[in-house]
Design an enzyme around this catalytic site. Structure first.
Site, short mmCIF file in Angstrom:
data_model
loop_
_atom_site.label_atom_id
_atom_site.label_comp_id
_atom_site.label_asym_id
_atom_site.label_seq_id
_atom_site.Cartn_x
_atom_site.Cartn_y
_atom_site.Cartn_z
N ASN A 47 0.83 -1.20 0.00
CA ASN A 47 0.00 0.00 0.00
C ASN A 47 0.87 1.26 0.00
OD1 ASN A 47 -2.34 1.64 0.22
ND2 ASN A 47 -3.35 0.03 1.40
N HIS B 153 23.18 1.39 12.68
CA HIS B 153 24.46 1.84 13.20
C HIS B 153 24.71 1.19 14.55
CE1 HIS B 153 24.93 5.05 10.20
NE2 HIS B 153 23.61 5.16 10.29
#
Length: 192
Positions: A93, A123
């Protein structure tokens, strides 16, 4: 902040184990991100009924044509594109984001609600290491899974066949087949 301070994961075997790898590939990754961002920007400006235009841009973004009977409603966002594997009858969607550098597989019949986010890279938590390299792991979504609006799927998650991810859920752990998961995941784990 200099771009060459960031180093990506590149080795697929290490990615599959969720490990980090330092390497000189950042520039190539950065170029691909810029290229795909330009392509998705063009895609997201097309008239909704421009099927030929959308098909052409999706082929450039993914590096291959969309499988038949795959439906994607723009706006659509990805950072790499070539790490996104879509099976038949996948429905995506509006407003979904796929950060797919480490790989995302969506099995046959997967349905994804608006504004869902799939993130394969991140990270390190350590502030000294945070700007030195990236970590990542692929996401694997089995057949006939339904992912609700605004759900976030994090690196390394596997979602089993027929599972349902409730709207707004943050999925950081594997989901067993034929199960429903819901709710936020955020809790304080440690401080420094």
């Amino acid at each position: 902040m200099s771009a060459d301070r960031f180093l990506p994961i590149h080795d697929p075997e290490l990615l599959a184990r969720g490990e980090r790898v330092l390497g000189p590939e950042f520039r190539a990754m950065n170029e691909r991100v810029r290229e795909v961002t330009a392509l998705t920007s063009r895609l997201n400006l097309l008239p909704f009924d421009d099927e030929a235009g959308k098909a052409t841009l999706f082929a450039e973004i993914l590096g291959r044509p969309l499988p038949q009977r795959v439906t994607i409603y723009p706006p659509f966002y990805t950072d790499h594109g070539r790490g996104l594997e879509l099976a038949e009858r996948v429905f995506i969607n509006q407003g979904c984001t796929f950060l797919d550098f480490a790989g995302i597989r969506l099995g046959e019949g997967v349905m994804i609600g608006p504004k869902a986010t799939f993130i394969t890279m991140g990270h390190p938590v350590d502030p000294v290491e945070r700007r030195q390299y990236l970590t990542g792991a692929p996401i694997d979504v089995a057949e006939n899974v339904w992912i609700g609006a605004g759900a976030t799927i994090l690196p390394g998650v596997t979602i089993g066949r027929d599972a349902v991810i409730a709207a707004g859920a943050i999925v950081a752990d594997d989901v067993p087949p034929s199960s429903l998961v819901a709710g936020p995941k955020a809790t304080v784990l440690r401080s420094w």
